[in-house]
Scaffold this motif. Structure first.
Motif, short mmCIF file in Angstrom:
data_model
loop_
_atom_site.label_atom_id
_atom_site.label_comp_id
_atom_site.label_asym_id
_atom_site.label_seq_id
_atom_site.Cartn_x
_atom_site.Cartn_y
_atom_site.Cartn_z
N GLN A 63 0.84 -1.20 0.00
CA GLN A 63 0.00 0.00 0.00
C GLN A 63 0.87 1.25 0.00
N ILE A 64 0.41 2.27 -0.70
CA ILE A 64 1.05 3.59 -0.69
C ILE A 64 0.02 4.60 -0.18
N ARG A 65 0.38 5.32 0.88
CA ARG A 65 -0.56 6.30 1.44
C ARG A 65 0.16 7.59 1.82
N ARG A 66 -0.46 8.70 1.56
CA ARG A 66 0.07 9.99 1.97
C ARG A 66 -0.32 10.23 3.42
N LEU A 67 0.59 10.78 4.20
CA LEU A 67 0.32 11.10 5.60
C LEU A 67 -0.32 12.48 5.70
N ILE A 242 7.70 1.74 5.34
CA ILE A 242 8.86 2.51 4.90
C ILE A 242 8.49 3.99 4.93
N VAL A 243 9.20 4.76 5.74
CA VAL A 243 8.87 6.16 5.98
C VAL A 243 9.42 7.04 4.86
N ASP A 244 8.58 7.95 4.38
CA ASP A 244 8.94 8.90 3.31
C ASP A 244 9.55 8.14 2.13
N ALA A 245 8.75 7.24 1.56
CA ALA A 245 9.24 6.35 0.50
C ALA A 245 9.56 7.13 -0.77
N ASP A 246 10.69 6.80 -1.36
CA ASP A 246 11.08 7.32 -2.66
C ASP A 246 10.47 6.41 -3.72
N LEU A 247 9.51 6.90 -4.47
CA LEU A 247 8.78 6.08 -5.44
C LEU A 247 9.50 5.94 -6.77
N GLU A 256 12.17 12.00 -18.15
CA GLU A 256 12.26 11.34 -16.85
C GLU A 256 11.46 12.18 -15.86
N LYS A 257 10.48 11.59 -15.23
CA LYS A 257 9.66 12.35 -14.29
C LYS A 257 9.38 11.50 -13.05
N PRO A 258 9.21 12.15 -11.90
CA PRO A 258 8.92 11.40 -10.67
C PRO A 258 7.62 10.61 -10.80
N ARG A 259 7.61 9.43 -10.24
CA ARG A 259 6.39 8.61 -10.27
C ARG A 259 5.34 9.19 -9.34
N THR A 260 4.13 9.23 -9.81
CA THR A 260 3.00 9.51 -8.94
C THR A 260 2.69 8.24 -8.15
N PRO A 261 1.90 8.35 -7.07
CA PRO A 261 1.51 7.12 -6.36
C PRO A 261 0.84 6.10 -7.28
N GLU A 262 0.04 6.57 -8.23
CA GLU A 262 -0.61 5.64 -9.16
C GLU A 262 0.42 4.98 -10.06
N ASP A 263 1.38 5.77 -10.58
CA ASP A 263 2.45 5.20 -11.40
C ASP A 263 3.21 4.13 -10.62
N ALA A 264 3.56 4.46 -9.38
CA ALA A 264 4.33 3.53 -8.55
C ALA A 264 3.54 2.26 -8.26
N LYS A 293 -2.30 -1.30 -3.54
CA LYS A 293 -3.23 -0.18 -3.45
C LYS A 293 -2.47 1.13 -3.34
N PHE A 294 -3.06 2.20 -3.85
CA PHE A 294 -2.54 3.54 -3.66
C PHE A 294 -3.69 4.44 -3.23
N GLU A 295 -3.53 5.10 -2.11
CA GLU A 295 -4.56 5.99 -1.55
C GLU A 295 -5.92 5.29 -1.51
N GLY A 296 -5.93 4.01 -1.21
CA GLY A 296 -7.17 3.24 -1.09
C GLY A 296 -7.67 2.62 -2.37
N PHE A 297 -7.07 2.96 -3.52
CA PHE A 297 -7.50 2.41 -4.81
C PHE A 297 -6.66 1.17 -5.15
N ALA A 298 -7.33 0.10 -5.54
CA ALA A 298 -6.64 -1.15 -5.84
C ALA A 298 -6.26 -1.23 -7.30
N VAL A 299 -5.09 -1.78 -7.57
CA VAL A 299 -4.65 -2.07 -8.93
C VAL A 299 -5.09 -3.50 -9.26
N ASP A 300 -5.72 -3.67 -10.41
CA ASP A 300 -6.18 -5.00 -10.83
C ASP A 300 -4.98 -5.82 -11.30
#
Length: 606
Positions: A63-67, A242-247, A256-264, A293-300
């Protein structure tokens, strides 16, 4: 206890010397694999090694979640203040858009055994907590497990920008269920107040000269305040946050661009499929049931065997357990069986799979061998020679034997992504080199032998890679479906009947139409003196024969189309007069998981 009752304890450099924290983090070197792939491989390996006895499934969840809000406040109270002089950067990490990446398993033993590294284990007890939280470089002691000395856990700290993880585990310790929670950090070594520190820190309750894990109700209460995944009644397992995860970053040829939570999350799901599929398939021992999951959304996450890309690997893997369907490298001395190898061909995918392409270890169709040990986790994919037909892919699997598994384990670097012979000697060197040569030799494809007078196979559509025997079916007045220049062998003797039969002159081939995959074949008809009707009869082929009617969805003939005039006749039947054009293209819509054999019936209309 309250979230701010825990405190950091920092490890001093001992007079006789100590292992530097950054040295542990750098044991992985600079692997070519993406850090999130290394993370999943290491975490899944730990989960598989900790599976409960028996054949029960293991739940493996990411799971990936923003604090934000109260959750952020609770984490801030728990982690701060940071150890004096440590420069971990906790306050800065929590001030921005900090995210927690949690990896949890259930159906595992949890981190059991003693809580202190200086306490001996009892008979039959495993020191899992100590090996994961405190020690480095100690064998796991798991027969035929995926791990070795535990150096790979450095990836957990590397993915954290502040190098901090929190472990929340429930285990059975000396007959009683026990909840345990502790924080740990691996920063850089430093000097503070005239004292040298290794850079290793633990966050818990003071127990003499060390920080100890919270246990029981205190651990459960704190885990709830931090929002960590819950345990069902009596359930065991482990969560690592894992605290303050680098995605990481998403790379294209020019950007080259930083991954969004959905990308990750999509990347994590993809790399799970490519690296863990042998433990995810139906019938696998301690099968992994994976979720992301990212922010509560599941990846199929599809079943590996349902995808065109992975199904030939799955089919090759299953052949390893069936007599006479696999090969073994020849070795006269023990171990005489170093491993088993099998290979399967199938149709290549029409286009990249939306999810699998995110972390694909190669481009295009497979011509690779998945190598693995007894733990059934993919070590790597070894590339073979290209297939002469670009529409065909082939996949191999090599799995080490029980007797030779330890030699292959010794050949693996901390990232477990290769079998390296440097440093090996004697039997180990011979075993690993033999396996490498065998795979390299067998990852080739012989060019097809073409006999223009022989009956041609017309397997048209393995959309899920299920190739089987290739024999064309015919009926009616003796029509045979042929390909290429199949015609009369000679003017005298031999078979002269073929001049009155249809033949395939192009294809079969896969094509995209309106988002669907269809199969097309160009057929040439002879000039009959009277009107004839030709009926296309596609059937589903399985291993050993033809699928009986009503079992699977049947293939559908969409149309016949004249290649010269563009005339289209819908359905499976096309009626031809003497003067009609003789080259027509037939289009077939296959069911989603089938190999199609095409036959034709030639009927007289007079």
């Amino acid at each position: 206890m309250a979230v701010n009752d825990a405190a950091w304890w920092s490890q001093r450099v001992a007079a006789e010397g100590s292992t530097a924290s950054e040295g542990i983090r750098r044991q992985l070197g600079k692997p070519q694999l993406d850090p999130l792939t290394v993370l999943i491989r290491e975490a899944a390996q730990n989960s598989c090694d900790a599976a409960l006895p028996g054949d029960g499934d293991v739940d493996f969840n990411v799971q990936i979640r923003r604090l934000t809000g109260n959750r952020l406040a609770n984490w801030t109270k728990f982690l701060l203040p940071e150890p004096a002089g440590s420069a971990l950067g906790i306050e800065q990490a929590l001030a921005g858009e900090s995210r927690i990446l949690t990896i949890s398993d259930r159906g595992t033993t949890g981190l059991g055994g003693p809580l202190r590294a200086d306490e001996p284990t009892r008979a039959g007890e495993r020191a899992d907590f100590v090996k994961f939280i405190r020690n480095v470089g100690e064998r796991k002691g798991v027969d035929l497990g995926g791990g070795s000395y535990g150096f790979g856990k450095g990836i957990l700290y590397n993915v954290s920008r502040c190098h901090i993880v929190v472990a929340d585990s429930q285990c059975v310790f000396r007959g009683r269920l026990q909840r345990r929670l502790i924080g740990a950090a691996m920063g850089d070594g430093y000097e503070h107040g005239g004292v040298r520190f290794t850079g290793r820190h633990w966050l818990g309750v003071q127990d003499g000269d060390i920080a100890q894990a919270l246990i029981g109700e205190e651990a459960e209460k704190l885990a709830d305040q931090l929002g960590l995944p819950k345990f069902a009644q009596g359930q065991t397992g482990t969560t690592v946050a894992i605290v303050d995860a680098d995605l990481g970053v998403t790379r294209t040829k020019s950007t080259e661009k930083p991954r969004t939570p959905e990308d990750a999350a999509e990347y994590l799901a993809s790399t799970i499929l490519w690296n863990l599929w042998p433990r995810m398939i139906e019938g696998a021992h301690n099968r992994l049931r994976c979720s992301v999951k990212f922010e509560g959304f599941a990846v199929d996450i599809p079943a590996p065997e349902s995808t065109i890309e992975l199904k030939p690997f799955v089919d090759a893997y299953r052949k390893l357990s069936r007599p006479n369907e696999y090969e073994v490298p020849v070795r006269k001395k023990a171990p005489t069986e170093v491993g088993r190898f099998a290979k399967v061909e199938s149709m290549a995918p029409l286009k990249p799979h939306a999810l699998l392409s995110k972390a694909a270890p190669f481009e295009g169709g497979a011509r690779h061998c998945a190598r693995m040990r007894q733990a059934d986790l993919v070590v790597n994919y070894v590339q073979g020679e290209p297939h002469p037909d670009e529409a065909i892919q082939y996949a191999g699997v090599f799995r080490s034997s029980v007797d030779a598994d330890g030699y292959f384990a010794d050949a693996e670097p901390p990232t477990h992504d290769d079998w390296v012979t440097n440093g090996l000697h004697g039997v180990a060197l011979g075993v690993v080199q033999l396996a490498a040569r065998f795979v390299r030799t067998n990852m080739t494809v012989a060019p097809p032998e073409i006999d223009s007078s022989a009956q041609h196979d017309a397997a048209l559509a393995p959309l899920a890679g299920r190739l089987s025997g290739l024999v064309s079916g015919t009926k009616g007045d003796g029509a045979e479906l042929r390909r290429g220049g199949a015609g009369r062998r000679s003017r005298h003797g031999g078979s002269g009947r073929s001049s009155a039969n249809p033949k395939i002159i192009e294809g079969p081939a896969l094509r995209q139409e309106s988002g669907q995959a269809v199969i097309v074949a160009k057929v040439q008809f002879p000039t009959w003196p009277t009107k004839k009707s030709v009926v296309a009869n596609p059937v589903v082929v399985i291993e050993g024969g033809v699928e009986p009617p009503g079992v699977l969805e049947p293939p559908t003939v969409l149309r016949w189309e004249c290649t010269e005039t563009g005339e289209v006749r819908s359905g499976s039947r096309v009626a031809l007069l003497r003067n009609d054009k003789r080259i027509w293209e037939v289009t077939v819509l296959p069911p989603g998981d089938a190999v199609i054999r095409l036959g034709v019936t030639v009927e007289s209309d007079d």
